[in-house]
Design a protein around this motif. Structure first.
Motif, PDB file in Angstrom:
ATOM      1  N   ASP A   1       0.792  -1.233   0.000  1.00 54.63           N
ATOM      2  CA  ASP A   1       0.000   0.000   0.000  1.00 54.63           C
ATOM      3  C   ASP A   1       0.823   1.282   0.000  1.00 54.63           C
ATOM      4  O   ASP A   1       0.262   2.383   0.030  1.00 54.63           O
ATOM      5  CB  ASP A   1      -1.018   0.007   1.140  1.00 54.63           C
ATOM      6  N   LEU A   2       2.140   1.181  -0.090  1.00 52.76           N
ATOM      7  CA  LEU A   2       2.973   2.371  -0.267  1.00 52.76           C
ATOM      8  C   LEU A   2       2.976   2.849  -1.719  1.00 52.76           C
ATOM      9  O   LEU A   2       3.500   3.921  -2.023  1.00 52.76           O
ATOM     10  CB  LEU A   2       4.418   2.097   0.178  1.00 52.76           C
ATOM     11  N   CYS A   3       2.374   2.065  -2.605  1.00 55.26           N
ATOM     12  CA  CYS A   3       2.330   2.394  -4.028  1.00 55.26           C
ATOM     13  C   CYS A   3       1.717   3.783  -4.242  1.00 55.26           C
ATOM     14  O   CYS A   3       0.687   4.114  -3.648  1.00 55.26           O
ATOM     15  CB  CYS A   3       1.494   1.342  -4.765  1.00 55.26           C
ATOM     16  N   ILE A   4       2.368   4.574  -5.091  1.00 53.68           N
ATOM     17  CA  ILE A   4       1.886   5.922  -5.399  1.00 53.68           C
ATOM     18  C   ILE A   4       1.303   6.009  -6.816  1.00 53.68           C
ATOM     19  O   ILE A   4       1.070   7.094  -7.329  1.00 53.68           O
ATOM     20  CB  ILE A   4       2.997   6.969  -5.208  1.00 53.68           C
ATOM     21  N   ASN A   5       1.105   4.861  -7.457  1.00 55.62           N
ATOM     22  CA  ASN A   5       0.527   4.810  -8.808  1.00 55.62           C
ATOM     23  C   ASN A   5       1.303   5.671  -9.801  1.00 55.62           C
ATOM     24  O   ASN A   5       0.726   6.419 -10.586  1.00 55.62           O
ATOM     25  CB  ASN A   5      -0.951   5.225  -8.780  1.00 55.62           C
ATOM     26  N   CYS A   6       2.607   5.543  -9.773  1.00 52.29           N
ATOM     27  CA  CYS A   6       3.448   6.376 -10.639  1.00 52.29           C
ATOM     28  C   CYS A   6       3.540   5.863 -12.074  1.00 52.29           C
ATOM     29  O   CYS A   6       4.080   6.542 -12.936  1.00 52.29           O
ATOM     30  CB  CYS A   6       4.844   6.521 -10.036  1.00 52.29           C
ATOM     31  N   ASP A   7       3.051   4.667 -12.338  1.00 51.00           N
ATOM     32  CA  ASP A   7       3.009   4.089 -13.685  1.00 51.00           C
ATOM     33  C   ASP A   7       4.355   3.646 -14.244  1.00 51.00           C
ATOM     34  O   ASP A   7       4.461   3.420 -15.444  1.00 51.00           O
ATOM     35  CB  ASP A   7       2.361   5.063 -14.689  1.00 51.00           C
ATOM     36  N   VAL A   8       5.386   3.492 -13.458  1.00 51.98           N
ATOM     37  CA  VAL A   8       6.667   3.066 -14.030  1.00 51.98           C
ATOM     38  C   VAL A   8       6.845   1.554 -14.022  1.00 51.98           C
ATOM     39  O   VAL A   8       7.608   1.019 -14.818  1.00 51.98           O
ATOM     40  CB  VAL A   8       7.888   3.758 -13.371  1.00 51.98           C
ATOM     41  N   CYS A   9       6.153   0.846 -13.152  1.00 52.35           N
ATOM     42  CA  CYS A   9       6.363  -0.597 -13.039  1.00 52.35           C
ATOM     43  C   CYS A   9       5.725  -1.388 -14.181  1.00 52.35           C
ATOM     44  O   CYS A   9       6.341  -2.312 -14.711  1.00 52.35           O
ATOM     45  CB  CYS A   9       5.890  -1.117 -11.691  1.00 52.35           C
ATOM     46  N   ALA A  10       4.513  -1.070 -14.546  1.00 53.25           N
ATOM     47  CA  ALA A  10       3.798  -1.867 -15.549  1.00 53.25           C
ATOM     48  C   ALA A  10       4.546  -1.949 -16.878  1.00 53.25           C
ATOM     49  O   ALA A  10       4.722  -3.048 -17.408  1.00 53.25           O
ATOM     50  CB  ALA A  10       2.384  -1.344 -15.737  1.00 53.25           C
ATOM     51  N   PRO A  11       5.022  -0.846 -17.444  1.00 56.49           N
ATOM     52  CA  PRO A  11       5.741  -0.958 -18.712  1.00 56.49           C
ATOM     53  C   PRO A  11       7.080  -1.692 -18.595  1.00 56.49           C
ATOM     54  O   PRO A  11       7.582  -2.223 -19.580  1.00 56.49           O
ATOM     55  CB  PRO A  11       5.976   0.487 -19.142  1.00 56.49           C
ATOM     56  N   ALA A  12       7.638  -1.751 -17.393  1.00 52.55           N
ATOM     57  CA  ALA A  12       8.923  -2.416 -17.190  1.00 52.55           C
ATOM     58  C   ALA A  12       8.794  -3.932 -17.128  1.00 52.55           C
ATOM     59  O   ALA A  12       9.782  -4.650 -17.284  1.00 52.55           O
ATOM     60  CB  ALA A  12       9.584  -1.900 -15.916  1.00 52.55           C
TER      61      ALA A  12
END
Length: 84
Positions: A7-18
Motif C-alpha cells: 500500500d505504499l504504491c503511489i501509482n506512478c506508472d513506471v512498473c507496468a511498462p517495465a
C-alpha cells in the motif's frame, strides 16, 4: 516467488511498462501483480525490473506464492510460448 505491490504504491506508472510478462495491472486503488504471470523477471533479467524502477520501494515477495527459481524459469518459458 511472485511479487506483490504493497500500500505504499503511489501509482506512478513506471512498473507496468517495465514488466516483460505484462504481470502488472492497475487494481482498484493501486497497481497489482498477477502471480500467474510474475516470474521475478527470471528468463529475462537478473533482477525484477519493477523493483529496479520503483521509486518508493513498495514491491515485496508474495508469501502466498512461493516458487523456486526453476519454477519461475519454467513459467517464463510457458509465457513466452503463449506470446509466440
Amino acid at each position: 516467488m511472485a511479487l506483490l505491490i504493497n500500500d505504499l504504491c503511489i501509482n506512478c506508472d513506471v512498473c507496468a511498462p517495465a514488466c516483460p510478462n505484462e504481470a502488472i495491472r492497475m487494481g482498484e486503488t493501486i497497481y497489482e501483480i498477477l502471480a500467474s504471470r510474475c516470474t521475478e523477471c527470471v528468463g529475462h533479467f537478473d533482477e525484477p525490473q519493477c523493483v529496479e524502477v520503483c521509486p518508493v520501494e513498495c514491491i515485496d515477495p508474495d508469501p502466498d506464492h512461493p516458487e523456486t527459481r526453476e519454477a519461475l524459469l519454467e513459467k517464463s518459458l510457458r509465457l513466452a510460448g503463449e506470446r509466440a
